[in-house]
Structure formats: C-alpha cells, structure tokens
Design an enzyme around this catalytic site. Structure first.
Site, PDB file in Angstrom:
ATOM      1  N   ARG A  33       0.827  -1.135  -0.169  1.00 24.73           N
ATOM      2  CA  ARG A  33       0.330   0.283  -0.085  1.00 24.73           C
ATOM      3  C   ARG A  33       0.778   1.477   0.071  1.00 24.73           C
ATOM      4  O   ARG A  33       0.250   2.512  -0.645  1.00 24.73           O
ATOM      5  CB  ARG A  33      -0.889   0.076   1.379  1.00 24.73           C
ATOM      6  CG  ARG A  33      -1.913  -1.458   0.700  1.00 24.73           C
ATOM      7  CD  ARG A  33      -2.830  -0.363   2.325  1.00 24.73           C
ATOM      8  NE  ARG A  33      -4.122  -1.558   1.740  1.00 24.73           N
ATOM      9  CZ  ARG A  33      -4.820  -1.524   2.316  1.00 24.73           C
ATOM     10  NH1 ARG A  33      -4.354  -1.866   4.054  1.00 24.73           N
ATOM     11  NH2 ARG A  33      -6.302  -2.496   2.271  1.00 24.73           N
ATOM     12  N   LYS A 195     -14.879 -15.766   6.274  1.00 27.40           N
ATOM     13  CA  LYS A 195     -16.953 -15.897   6.830  1.00 27.40           C
ATOM     14  C   LYS A 195     -16.957 -15.493   5.619  1.00 27.40           C
ATOM     15  O   LYS A 195     -16.852 -14.384   4.991  1.00 27.40           O
ATOM     16  CB  LYS A 195     -16.709 -14.575   7.770  1.00 27.40           C
ATOM     17  CG  LYS A 195     -16.084 -15.181   9.112  1.00 27.40           C
ATOM     18  CD  LYS A 195     -16.094 -13.368  10.064  1.00 27.40           C
ATOM     19  CE  LYS A 195     -15.995 -13.885  11.536  1.00 27.40           C
ATOM     20  NZ  LYS A 195     -15.756 -13.162  12.576  1.00 27.40           N
ATOM     21  N   GLY A 348      -6.276  -6.425   0.826  1.00 27.71           N
ATOM     22  CA  GLY A 348      -6.248  -7.169   1.651  1.00 27.71           C
ATOM     23  C   GLY A 348      -5.467  -8.290   1.508  1.00 27.71           C
ATOM     24  O   GLY A 348      -4.184  -8.579   1.130  1.00 27.71           O
ATOM     25  N   GLY A 372     -11.626  -4.867   1.343  1.00 25.94           N
ATOM     26  CA  GLY A 372     -13.504  -4.348   1.488  1.00 25.94           C
ATOM     27  C   GLY A 372     -14.031  -2.770   0.505  1.00 25.94           C
ATOM     28  O   GLY A 372     -15.508  -3.349  -0.054  1.00 25.94           O
TER      29      GLY A 372
HETATM   30  C1  3PG Z   1      -8.245  -1.801   5.167  1.00 27.96           C
HETATM   31  O1  3PG Z   1      -7.648  -2.443   5.752  1.00 27.96           O
HETATM   32  O2  3PG Z   1      -8.719  -2.839   4.809  1.00 27.96           O
HETATM   33  C2  3PG Z   1      -8.227  -0.363   5.265  1.00 27.96           C
HETATM   34  O3  3PG Z   1      -6.994   0.273   5.593  1.00 27.96           O
HETATM   35  C3  3PG Z   1      -9.343   0.233   5.898  1.00 27.96           C
HETATM   36  O4  3PG Z   1      -9.500   0.056   7.143  1.00 27.96           O
HETATM   37  P1  3PG Z   1     -10.643  -0.933   8.177  1.00 27.96           P
HETATM   38  O5  3PG Z   1     -11.347  -1.998   7.080  1.00 27.96           O
HETATM   39  O6  3PG Z   1     -10.200  -0.973   9.714  1.00 27.96           O
HETATM   40  O7  3PG Z   1     -11.144   0.150   8.000  1.00 27.96           O
END
Ligand code: 3PG
Ligand code: MG
Length: 390
Positions: A33, A195, A348, A372
């Site tokens: 990132r 999940k 992720g 996400g």
């Molecule tokens: C992530 O790692 O998915 C993003 O940086 C957002 O972080 P968060 O899920 O803690 O909001």
C-alpha cells in the site's frame, strides 16, 4: 479533473492515502500500500506542492497508541520517495506544515488517534475535518482502501476544500468499472476468506452478474453444510445457512455455475504443523477441520478459470500463513497468472498472499489496494469517499 491539471506549486496539498500496512512490531511485513501511494505523492512533490499526507493504521479506536504509530511508515515512505518525510507524531500539526518548503513531504500521525475521524456523529466528525482542512489549500483523495468508510478524512474534508481524485483511486475505479460495466465473458469470480457473513452483499449482487462463482476458504464449509454435508470441526457459520441455501437456489435459477471444493486438507487441529489427510469435501471426519482446498479442487478451480476472459479474486483458499496450507491459494494465484483474462486481485489478504508467496505482481492485470472497498463497490454500494470526490 485530476491534480495533473491543477496548479499545485507552493500550495499546501492534503493527500488522504491508505497506508494501513501489516506490522510486526515496527517492521512492515508488506509495503504494497505504501508503494501504491508513492506515484501521487511523488508527482505532487515534483510539481512543487507542500505535500501533507494523512492516513490511518489499524484500529486504535480514537486514542493515541504507539503500537499503531505511523512512524515506521514515514521512514519507509521516505525511502521509496528518495526524500525525507517529515513526521512529528502529532495528528494535526500546523507547525509541521508551516515548516514545509515547496516540494517537501510530511506525514501526519494516525488519524484514528482522534475520535472525530471515525465518529458517527456528523458534528464531531465535521469538527475534526475542519482542523485537517485548516492545514491545506487543496485535498487529494487517494486512499482507495478506505473510500468505503464515512470518516472525516475521507468524506468530510473534501466537502471543505477544493478536491481532486488521486491517480491511485482513479486507476482502481477504472478497473472496477471494467468489472461491472459489461465485463468480457466468461466472467469468473473466486471468493475465499474465513467468513461468508462478510460477503453476503457481494455474493447476492455477483449472482446477477457472473457466469461462474468459485468458493473456497473458510466460507466454503458453510456452503457444504448448506448442501447437507457434515464439515467436522471446520469453520461454520450456522446462522448463515438459510442465506447460503438461498444463494444455492438463486445460482441454479440464474444459470450461474457455483463451484465448491470437492476435497480438502482435513487437519487434526488449527496449527502450522498439524497433520492432515486429504478427504472428499463430502466426507470430512467429525474430529477434523479443513484448512485448505485439496489437490482435486486445485485442479478443478484451475479448469474453471482456464477459459475465463474476466476474473476477480478476493480471499485466500486456506490458511496460507501456514506453509502446508498455502497450496490452494497458490494454485489459484498461478491459474490467474497463466490466464489470458483481465485478472483482478481484490485487495487485503489475497494481495498480501500473492506477495507473501513470492508470486510476480505483474502476473495479474491489477492488484487492488482495497479489499473491503472493492467488495462494496462490486456490491453496488455508493462509497462515501468516491461520492465526496464527485
Ligand atoms: C483496510 O485495511 O481494509 C483499509 O485500510 C480500511 O481499514 P478498516 O477496515 O480498518 O476501516
Ligand atoms: Mg478491512
């Protein structure tokens, strides 16, 4: 408009980046990132802006906590930029910003040390956003991994300052558009991860879009159970069984090929060195738990990917952090690398897995920085951080 068309020389530019990287103590274990954030920051600095980067790390829940300091990230960002990144340890630091010369870069401390950042109360969030906005003349939204969060730095600051979309967010959105607007077919999606409850919305939406949906990882066991098979000690979300049965019949109704594991590595317990046997997915012994897809499933999934023209993958196929249970995830990644399709790895864990397994990043059309965020986009949701940049 992007900042490429904006004159930034001498202006204070606040860049919201996603620098939420995994740490082991103060050691960054995957800097993907940070690397993805470099081009925008670099371009702004080279154009003579005073660049103030802000970001979050982990979930410190509104309180300062040195475990989640961005200090190691400032150091790594400086190495990658080839210039010093000023860091003071304060979240809102006017003095730090006042000290910047044209072309300098500073990083603010973790935004989530301030309760206003994530507050559900609009006024509290807005008050914190005002402070951040006071540090800059222009806002660049480039933290793709956080655009699904309605947070002060993502959603409110761009309402208070002239704003533009950064290059990373623009590139990510272009990829997601290609997946949602008329994808080349066959369009195959592979989902994994622990999940199923995290993926309900996206599965429901994908069943109306894809030709094939491959399910692996911990969530596959809830699907197997929903089909009437016993899954032993494997991960299972009992409360999702009805929902998953609904997905199974919806897939049939829509002619979507839903592909589940046919064999698994059934371990005695959850551990790196736990012994396992390969068993049929329909015959998992009561005292065993599946920690990865098995060899037949690796082949089956590869076959189901071979003729794809568009592929989106999110979530590991097994506990890839354990070497013995990384083969399923590796096999899927390798099938994507071999594929001629437009292949997207959705952020992720799956992106980290690709790098952790030593696979070439350029073997994929795109590796997203947002797990996400990509999933919520594919679910058809409006993302606050994108909305704010319109
Ligand atoms: C992530 O790692 O998915 C993003 O940086 C957002 O972080 P968060 O899920 O803690 O909001
Ligand atoms: Mg997350």
């Amino acid at each position: 408009m992007t900042f490429a068309d904006t004159d930034v020389r001498g202006r204070r530019v606040l860049v919201r980046a996603d620098l939420n990287v995994p740490l082991d103590g103060e050691t960054i274990t995957d800097d993907g990132r940070i690397r993805a954030s470099v081009p925008t920051i670099k371009a702004l600095a080279e154009q003579g802006a005073k660049v103030v980067v802000c970001a979050h790390l982990g979930r410190p829940k509104g309180e300062p906590n040195q475990k989640y300091s961005l200090k190691p990230v400032a150091a790594r960002l400086g190495e990658l930029l080839g210039r010093e990144v000023a860091f003071s340890g304060k979240v809102v630091d006017e003095e730090l910003v006042d000290g910047l010369k044209d072309g300098d870069v500073a990083l603010l401390e973790n935004l989530r040390f301030e309760p206003g950042e994530e507050s559900k109360d609009d006024a509290a969030r807005r008050a914190f956003a005002q402070k951040l906005a006071g540090l800059a003349d222009l806002y660049v939204g480039d933290g793709f991994g956080a655009v699904h969060r309605k947070h002060a730095s993502v959603y409110d600051v761009p309402e208070l300052l002239p704003h533009v979309m950064g290059g990373l967010v623009a590139a990510e959105v272009e990829v997601l558009k290609r997946l949602t607007e008329n994808p080349e077919r066959p369009y195959v999606v592979i989902l994994g991860g622990a999940k199923v409850s995290d993926k309900l919305g996206v599965i429901a939406n994908l069943l109306t879009k894809v030709d094939r949906l491959l399910i692996g990882g911990g969530m596959a066991y809830t699907f197997l159970k929903a089909q009437g098979y016993e899954v032993g000690q494997s991960l299972l979300q009992e409360d999702q069984l009805d929902q998953v049965r609904g997905f199974l019949s919806e897939a049939i109704k829509r002619g979507v090929e839903l592909v589940l594991p046919v064999d698994v590595l059934a371990a005695t317990h959850f551990a790196e060195d736990a012994p396992y046997e390969v068993v049929a997915a329909t015959e998992i012994p009561a005292d065993r738990q599946g920690l990865d897809i098995g060899p037949k499933t690796r082949e089956l999934f590869a076959t189901k990917l071979a003729d794809a023209r568009t592929v989106f993958w999110n979530g590991p196929m097994g506990v890839f952090e354990f070497e013995e249970y990384a083969e399923g995830t590796r096999a899927v990644a390798e099938a994507l690398i071999r594929s001629q399709a437009f292949t997207v790895v959705g952020g992720g864990d799956s992106a980290a897995a690709v790098r952790r397994l030593g696979l070439p990043e350029d073997g994929f059309s795109h590796i997203s920085t947002g797990g996400g965020a990509s999933l919520e986009y594919l679910e058809g949701k409006t993302l606050p951080g994108l909305e704010a940049l319109q």
